[in-house]
Every structure is written in C-alpha cells, then in structure tokens.
Design a protein around this motif. Structure first.
Motif, mmCIF file in Angstrom:
data_model
loop_
_atom_site.group_PDB
_atom_site.id
_atom_site.type_symbol
_atom_site.label_atom_id
_atom_site.label_comp_id
_atom_site.label_asym_id
_atom_site.label_seq_id
_atom_site.Cartn_x
_atom_site.Cartn_y
_atom_site.Cartn_z
ATOM 1 N N ARG A 14 0.844 -1.196 0.000
ATOM 2 C CA ARG A 14 0.000 0.000 0.000
ATOM 3 C C ARG A 14 0.876 1.242 0.000
ATOM 4 N N GLU A 29 -0.591 5.803 -11.934
ATOM 5 C CA GLU A 29 -0.944 4.542 -12.588
ATOM 6 C C GLU A 29 -0.634 3.328 -11.712
ATOM 7 N N PHE A 30 -0.103 3.558 -10.504
ATOM 8 C CA PHE A 30 0.225 2.449 -9.609
ATOM 9 C C PHE A 30 -1.039 1.906 -8.944
ATOM 10 N N ASP A 31 -1.129 0.580 -8.878
ATOM 11 C CA ASP A 31 -2.214 -0.036 -8.107
ATOM 12 C C ASP A 31 -1.932 0.185 -6.623
ATOM 13 N N HIS A 32 -2.955 0.165 -5.834
ATOM 14 C CA HIS A 32 -2.828 0.250 -4.376
ATOM 15 C C HIS A 32 -2.170 1.556 -3.928
ATOM 16 N N CYS A 33 -2.441 2.642 -4.630
ATOM 17 C CA CYS A 33 -1.914 3.955 -4.241
ATOM 18 C C CYS A 33 -3.089 4.854 -3.847
ATOM 19 N N GLU A 56 -8.639 -1.954 0.324
ATOM 20 C CA GLU A 56 -8.148 -3.339 0.284
ATOM 21 C C GLU A 56 -9.281 -4.342 0.195
#
Length: 199
Positions: free
Chosen positions: A3, A110-114, A197
């Motif tokens: 995360r 473009e990052f996941d979990h940001c 999450e």
C-alpha cells in the motif's frame, strides 16, 4: 498487500506530521526530504545540494549559464524532474510507504494500491500551527514563508503535471486538518486504506 499513500499538503497544514504518524500506525516506511538523496543518486549530473535547493520548486533560476545544461545539453530542470520520478517509482516498487509531497500523487497515478491524499486547512489555523512549532519565528515571517511555500508548491505541481494543485479531482481524499485534527485525519486515512483493500 503493498500500500502506497501519497500526501500533498498546504504549508502548515500538518502533512508531514500526519505522514509520520500514519507510517508509524501502519508500520510502513516514511519518505519526505530523504527523497532528495535518492533523487541525486538517480542522476549522474545532480548533487544533493542542487536537489535540495530546488526541492518542490520550478528551477527557473538555473539561468542561461553553462550550468543549466548537462553534458548532453539537456536542461537540468528536466534532469531533476526525471531523477525524482525514477527515485519515487523505485521506492513505490520496493515497499509499502507514505510519501509526502514531490508530486508523488501524479508520479504514481498509474500504480495499483496507491491512495492519494491532500491535506489543507484554514489560513489562520496553519499560521497558529506553525507558531507552535516555531515559537521564536516572528509571525510576519511565518506568514511570508507560508505564502512563499504555497506559491512554490503550486507552481511546481502545475508546471510538471499540467493539473491544478489541491484540486480534489487529483486525489482520492482531501482532508481539512484544521477542522478534523491530525489524529482524526490519520484514522480516516487508515480506514480508507482498509476499505480500498476490501473492495
């Protein structure tokens, strides 16, 4: 699950304090000014002093001297930005963390979990908050520093991202630390991370 939380902030709104508390609460890494050294290491042509001088500022003052360009005739302002992008992406690739400032919300868009956060507060609250942290600094100086820092951050953000600094559309959450208090902001962000999450 990894995360990443990025925190954009107005000067004096407690973004750094909030970030440190959040990192402790979540037991993850915290990055703020240490990105300066990582940025310098990511570039063959920048020193930590140069990066520190232009931290979160558009480096117009490089001027038209030879120092404006590196050996490949590339503007150092461009080199500075590219090195910072590389450093921040490297951090985010490596570990869960909180990153304060440095346009990290845009760099990691473009990052996941940001989770992208912006912290703001009423002008008077920010001045009084800074007064508590720096009681020996004259009020007029705090006010001038706040205006200067906010102008620099706005210019820096808008120059490199083409977006408006502090615009709620650029963030997942915007929080008023003056109304809510820093601790409540920490808990709200933790709740948002858990919700993301579980979605």
């Amino acid at each position: 699950m990894k995360r990443i939380i990025t925190i954009g902030r107005e000067f004096g709104a407690g973004g750094g304090e909030l970030g440190r508390r959040l990192a402790r609460e979540m037991n993850i890494a915290y990055y703020d000014r240490d990105i300066i050294l990582k940025t310098a290491k990511a570039s063959a042509h920048l020193t930590p002093e140069q990066v520190r001088r232009w931290d979160e500022r558009v480096p117009h003052e490089f001027g038209f001297t030879q120092s404006l360009f590196n050996f490949y005739n590339r503007p150092l302002s461009e080199e500075l930005w590219d090195a910072q992008v590389r450093a921040i992406r490297e951090i985010a690739d490596k570990e869960s963390c909180v990153i304060v400032g440095r346009n990290a919300d845009y760099i990691l868009r473009e990052f996941d979990h940001c989770l992208r956060v912006f912290v703001h507060a009423d002008r008077n609250w920010r001045l009084l908050h800074m007064r508590k942290l720096m009681p020996d600094t004259p009020f007029e100086q705090l006010e001038a520093d706040m205006d200067s820092a906010d102008r620099a951050r706005r210019s820096y953000y808008e120059h490199y991202t083409g977006q408006h600094w502090g615009d709620c559309h650029n963030y997942d959450i915007t929080l008023n630390s003056g109304s809510l208090g820093v601790e409540a902001c920490v808990q709200l962000i933790c709740a948002a991370v858990k919700a993301a999450e579980n979605k």
